[in-house]
Design a protein around this motif. Structure first.
Motif, PDB file in Angstrom:
ATOM      1  N   ILE A  47       0.877  -1.231  -0.036  1.00  0.00           N
ATOM      2  CA  ILE A  47       0.059  -0.094   0.146  1.00  0.00           C
ATOM      3  C   ILE A  47       1.057   0.654   0.144  1.00  0.00           C
ATOM      4  O   ILE A  47       0.951   2.334  -0.694  1.00  0.00           O
ATOM      5  CB  ILE A  47      -0.686   0.276   1.262  1.00  0.00           C
ATOM      6  N   VAL A  48       2.124   1.090   0.375  1.00  0.00           N
ATOM      7  CA  VAL A  48       2.941   2.333   0.993  1.00  0.00           C
ATOM      8  C   VAL A  48       3.516   2.416  -0.470  1.00  0.00           C
ATOM      9  O   VAL A  48       3.012   3.599  -1.785  1.00  0.00           O
ATOM     10  CB  VAL A  48       4.081   2.434   1.440  1.00  0.00           C
ATOM     11  N   GLY A  49       3.459   1.762  -1.459  1.00  0.00           N
ATOM     12  CA  GLY A  49       4.266   1.451  -2.431  1.00  0.00           C
ATOM     13  C   GLY A  49       3.372   1.803  -3.880  1.00  0.00           C
ATOM     14  O   GLY A  49       3.442   2.744  -4.970  1.00  0.00           O
ATOM     15  N   GLY A  50       1.996   1.713  -3.545  1.00  0.00           N
ATOM     16  CA  GLY A  50       0.631   2.014  -4.129  1.00  0.00           C
ATOM     17  C   GLY A  50       0.487   3.609  -4.425  1.00  0.00           C
ATOM     18  O   GLY A  50       0.033   4.455  -5.116  1.00  0.00           O
ATOM     19  N   VAL A  51       0.636   4.080  -3.279  1.00  0.00           N
ATOM     20  CA  VAL A  51       0.808   5.696  -2.568  1.00  0.00           C
ATOM     21  C   VAL A  51       1.754   6.257  -3.373  1.00  0.00           C
ATOM     22  O   VAL A  51       1.282   7.109  -4.844  1.00  0.00           O
ATOM     23  CB  VAL A  51       0.726   5.558  -1.007  1.00  0.00           C
ATOM     24  N   ILE A  52       3.256   5.568  -3.627  1.00  0.00           N
ATOM     25  CA  ILE A  52       4.489   6.495  -4.201  1.00  0.00           C
ATOM     26  C   ILE A  52       3.818   6.325  -5.921  1.00  0.00           C
ATOM     27  O   ILE A  52       4.178   7.477  -6.684  1.00  0.00           O
ATOM     28  CB  ILE A  52       5.140   5.269  -3.943  1.00  0.00           C
TER      29      ILE A  52
ATOM     30  N   PHE B 248       1.365   9.109  -6.811  1.00  0.00           N
ATOM     31  CA  PHE B 248       1.789  10.687  -7.051  1.00  0.00           C
ATOM     32  C   PHE B 248       2.668  10.875  -8.181  1.00  0.00           C
ATOM     33  O   PHE B 248       3.778  12.097  -7.891  1.00  0.00           O
ATOM     34  CB  PHE B 248       2.280  10.250  -5.877  1.00  0.00           C
ATOM     35  N   ALA B 249       3.301   9.279  -8.638  1.00  0.00           N
ATOM     36  CA  ALA B 249       5.027   9.040  -9.345  1.00  0.00           C
ATOM     37  C   ALA B 249       4.560   8.921 -11.121  1.00  0.00           C
ATOM     38  O   ALA B 249       4.228   8.086 -11.529  1.00  0.00           O
ATOM     39  CB  ALA B 249       5.637   8.175  -9.114  1.00  0.00           C
ATOM     40  N   ILE B 250       2.833   9.762 -10.919  1.00  0.00           N
ATOM     41  CA  ILE B 250       2.353   9.310 -12.085  1.00  0.00           C
ATOM     42  C   ILE B 250       2.711  10.374 -13.127  1.00  0.00           C
ATOM     43  O   ILE B 250       2.422  10.134 -14.098  1.00  0.00           O
ATOM     44  CB  ILE B 250       1.221  11.163 -12.368  1.00  0.00           C
ATOM     45  N   PHE B 251       3.903  11.199 -13.388  1.00  0.00           N
ATOM     46  CA  PHE B 251       4.742  12.171 -14.384  1.00  0.00           C
ATOM     47  C   PHE B 251       5.569  10.620 -15.458  1.00  0.00           C
ATOM     48  O   PHE B 251       5.933  10.501 -16.582  1.00  0.00           O
ATOM     49  CB  PHE B 251       5.803  12.936 -14.066  1.00  0.00           C
ATOM     50  N   GLY B 252       5.831   9.715 -14.569  1.00  0.00           N
ATOM     51  CA  GLY B 252       7.369   8.365 -15.189  1.00  0.00           C
ATOM     52  C   GLY B 252       6.031   8.336 -16.158  1.00  0.00           C
ATOM     53  O   GLY B 252       6.798   7.524 -17.157  1.00  0.00           O
TER      54      GLY B 252
ATOM     55  N   LEU C 199       4.791  17.152  -4.624  1.00  0.00           N
ATOM     56  CA  LEU C 199       3.564  16.411  -4.386  1.00  0.00           C
ATOM     57  C   LEU C 199       3.391  15.315  -3.215  1.00  0.00           C
ATOM     58  O   LEU C 199       3.290  14.795  -2.605  1.00  0.00           O
ATOM     59  CB  LEU C 199       3.462  15.585  -5.812  1.00  0.00           C
ATOM     60  N   LEU C 200       4.843  14.498  -3.255  1.00  0.00           N
ATOM     61  CA  LEU C 200       4.797  13.469  -2.718  1.00  0.00           C
ATOM     62  C   LEU C 200       5.613  13.678  -0.830  1.00  0.00           C
ATOM     63  O   LEU C 200       4.932  13.207  -0.326  1.00  0.00           O
ATOM     64  CB  LEU C 200       6.518  12.508  -2.718  1.00  0.00           C
ATOM     65  N   GLU C 201       6.258  14.589  -0.748  1.00  0.00           N
ATOM     66  CA  GLU C 201       6.288  15.375   0.324  1.00  0.00           C
ATOM     67  C   GLU C 201       5.340  15.894   1.022  1.00  0.00           C
ATOM     68  O   GLU C 201       5.364  16.539   2.430  1.00  0.00           O
ATOM     69  CB  GLU C 201       7.967  16.042   0.498  1.00  0.00           C
ATOM     70  N   SER C 202       3.919  16.702   0.218  1.00  0.00           N
ATOM     71  CA  SER C 202       3.347  17.133   1.095  1.00  0.00           C
ATOM     72  C   SER C 202       2.057  16.176   1.123  1.00  0.00           C
ATOM     73  O   SER C 202       1.667  15.785   2.090  1.00  0.00           O
ATOM     74  CB  SER C 202       3.417  17.906   0.097  1.00  0.00           C
ATOM     75  N   ILE C 203       1.562  16.058  -0.232  1.00  0.00           N
ATOM     76  CA  ILE C 203      -0.145  15.777  -0.408  1.00  0.00           C
ATOM     77  C   ILE C 203       0.691  13.689  -0.022  1.00  0.00           C
ATOM     78  O   ILE C 203      -0.220  13.292   0.923  1.00  0.00           O
ATOM     79  CB  ILE C 203      -0.304  15.848  -1.939  1.00  0.00           C
ATOM     80  N   GLY C 204       1.338  13.841  -0.531  1.00  0.00           N
ATOM     81  CA  GLY C 204       1.084  12.059  -0.578  1.00  0.00           C
ATOM     82  C   GLY C 204       1.852  11.352   1.336  1.00  0.00           C
ATOM     83  O   GLY C 204       1.405  11.102   1.285  1.00  0.00           O
TER      84      GLY C 204
ATOM     85  N   PHE D 161      12.273   6.186   1.290  1.00  0.00           N
ATOM     86  CA  PHE D 161      13.416   5.618  -0.076  1.00  0.00           C
ATOM     87  C   PHE D 161      12.432   5.779  -0.795  1.00  0.00           C
ATOM     88  O   PHE D 161      13.329   5.274  -2.241  1.00  0.00           O
ATOM     89  CB  PHE D 161      12.902   4.066   0.644  1.00  0.00           C
ATOM     90  N   SER D 162      11.345   5.399  -0.875  1.00  0.00           N
ATOM     91  CA  SER D 162      10.338   5.623  -2.380  1.00  0.00           C
ATOM     92  C   SER D 162      10.711   6.665  -3.547  1.00  0.00           C
ATOM     93  O   SER D 162      10.871   6.410  -4.381  1.00  0.00           O
ATOM     94  CB  SER D 162       9.152   4.331  -1.656  1.00  0.00           C
ATOM     95  N   ILE D 163      10.434   7.680  -2.238  1.00  0.00           N
ATOM     96  CA  ILE D 163      10.550   9.149  -3.192  1.00  0.00           C
ATOM     97  C   ILE D 163      11.807   9.098  -3.660  1.00  0.00           C
ATOM     98  O   ILE D 163      11.664   9.431  -5.007  1.00  0.00           O
ATOM     99  CB  ILE D 163      10.398   9.644  -2.541  1.00  0.00           C
ATOM    100  N   ILE D 164      13.164   9.249  -2.851  1.00  0.00           N
ATOM    101  CA  ILE D 164      14.425   8.648  -3.600  1.00  0.00           C
ATOM    102  C   ILE D 164      13.843   7.818  -5.064  1.00  0.00           C
ATOM    103  O   ILE D 164      15.084   8.697  -5.977  1.00  0.00           O
ATOM    104  CB  ILE D 164      15.740   8.563  -2.802  1.00  0.00           C
TER     105      ILE D 164
END
Length: 513
Positions: free
Chosen positions: A50-55, A58-62, A105-110, A134-137
């Motif tokens: 579920i943590v990976g799901g949240v990433i 928000f990692a929609i740009f990839g 976005l990840l460090e705020s909304i995510g 770690f996933s943000i990095i």
């Protein structure tokens, strides 16, 4: 027709290289999943999912950036006269902008969403937050690496992916073994190890490009018109990526809200099976994708369409070699793989394999649409279907006693509707024949796979319900599928090519003996 843009020998070679890589990495990844489930337990495994799901939410740009940059790199190389370094630098400029936006976005909304909307066991909250960081990095590094990967794909250096992917899966396996020796905070260390491996692998791709492609040297070249064109294309792809992500990961979140983290664990298991199985057929897609775009770029539209027809057929046939044995003995395979199988896993695995087949059929079609550049309507109507689906997924559980099984069936229905629309939409922006595509790439493969499944089901009872019997079922399945595909699933030209290839292999074996 140019040798650079249309080369079936190169397609065959790249497909073979990618297939060998997949055969190794797929089984190792399946074994890794079993080890992770054993070492973390179903709750921590579901928490990691579920943590990976949240990433991913928000990692929609990839996804949008990957589609756009792969298209522009291959399109530029396909021209008789190209300026690939200018395109590379423009792509890098666009990527830097999106990477910064993703981080914010990840460090705020995510981060807020993770801690306020997701059900996480109290003992895992701190570890989940560390895994999120770690996933943000990993996410940001992956974005910055997209243009380098696009260069490898455009130049069709698939052997680089093969070698580096094998190294990556071995490092992931080492990470899983390592957490087995840790007594506390296993979720934290698992996230740390995977992030370290991921960053190292992405840097490896970048170093490879620097040593092999002179155009990969970044220079501050700002071509506003080119960046605007890439940005516009990325925008449409990005919007599509948002809808696909919201539907897939939103589905995961709604499972969590309605059924808890155990269902997230089941979802992660089914997704792993889907990803591993789809990797087998995607070897063809990776091999033909650059040539679909490059032949279109050079005006060879007939060659481009031919690759789309053949690619769709070959992908679903290859996927059948994985899917059919799993459908026949799903429970046994899951038991051997996972040991203790959560209730409901078999249904999700079976349905996700159906979804994989749907995606395999339409994958070359999507590449063809990207090659044309005329993607606005092609993407937006499909996105509208996802919007409706998201709303229904949220509303239905409040109106009826919805089960997790009905969630899975709903997912299959929506993916089917989107796939059918995309095939229709592509026929409107190209010379694709709906009748020819429907027969050659949908109905004929369905009949072939149905006949194979029925035949294998008939002989299944003659094999014992143990590991030896499973291996025998898989071998029988491969033989039956091969014969049915050879005599009923191919046209005369394709059949002659396959028979010629087997004859050459036979002669080489005889010569060696």
């Amino acid at each position: 027709m140019t040798e650079t843009n249309f080369n079936k020998q190169r397609i065959a070679k790249n497909t073979a290289v990618l297939a060998l890589r997949m055969l190794f990495t797929m089984w190792i990844n399946l074994y890794i999943t079993r080890l992770v489930l054993q070492n973390l337990g179903i709750e921590d495994y579901g928490t990691y999912g579920i943590v990976g799901g949240v990433i991913s939410m928000f990692a929609i740009f990839g996804g949008g950036l990957t589609n756009a940059i792969n298209r522009f790199m291959a399109f530029e190389l396909g021209k008789n006269e190209s300026n690939i370094q200018k395109t590379f630098c423009s792509c890098m400029n666009v990527v830097f902008i999106f990477a910064l936006l993703s981080f914010i976005l990840l460090e705020s909304i995510g981060l807020w969403f993770l801690n306020n909307k997701i059900q996480i066991p109290e003992r895992s909250i701190i570890a989940a937050n560390w895994v999120f960081q770690f996933s943000i990095i990993t996410c940001v590094v992956n974005l910055i690496s997209i243009p380098y990967n696009a260069l490898i794909i455009a130049h069709e250096r698939m052997n680089a992916f093969a070698y580096i992917s094998i190294f990556q899966v071995l490092m992931n396996l080492a990470a899983v073994y390592a957490i087995g020796f840790i007594n506390h905070n296993r979720l934290f260390f698992y996230g740390l190890f995977l992030a370290t491996v991921s960053v190292g692998i992405r840097l490896t791709y970048q170093i490879y490009c620097r040593h092999n492609f002179k155009e990969s040297k970044f220079r501050l070249i700002i071509d506003r018109s080119h960046m605007s064109e890439i940005g516009k294309f990325t925008g449409y792809s990005l919007l599509d990526g948002i809808m696909v992500m919201l539907f897939a990961q939103g589905f995961n979140v709604l499972l969590n809200i309605n059924f808890g983290v155990v269902m997230n664990g089941i979802f992660s298991i089914a997704t792993q099976v889907r990803t591993s199985a789809l990797a087998f057929s995607q070897n063809v897609q990776k091999a033909i994708e650059p040539q679909i775009i490059k032949t279109y770029s050079n005006g060879e539209t007939d060659k481009s369409l031919k690759l789309i027809y053949e690619g769709s057929r070959m992908q679903i046939y290859l996927l059948a070699f994985i899917a059919v044995p799993i459908w026949v003995r799903c429970n046994q395979i899951l038991s051997l793989w996972l040991g203790d199988v959560p209730e409901g896993t078999a249904l999700y695995v079976s349905i996700f394999l159906f979804i994989s087949m749907i995606y395999a059929i339409t994958c070359p079609v999507i590449t063809g649409a990207l090659a044309t550049g005329n993607i606005k309507r092609f993407l937006l109507v499909a996105d509208f279907i996802y919007i409706i689906a998201i709303g229904l997924l949220y509303i239905i559980p409040h109106l009826t006693n919805t089960t997790s099984q009905s969630f899975a069936v709903f997912l299959l229905s929506i993916e089917t509707a989107v796939a059918l629309y995309r095939i229709y939409a592509f026929s409107k922006i190209s010379s694709l024949s709906l009748r020819k595509f429907a027969w050659a790439c949908i109905f004929q493969p369905i009949l072939v796979i149905a006949a194979a499944y029925y035949s294998i089901s008939l002989v299944n009872s003659y094999f014992r319900y143990n590991l030896t019997g499973l291996i025998e079922v898989v071998i029988a399945s491969c033989i039956i599928l091969s014969l049915i595909i050879l005599f009923t699933g191919l046209n005369n030209y394709e059949r002659k090519i396959i028979l010629k290839m087997f004859n050459n292999i036979k002669l080489r074996i005889i010569a060696l003996l």
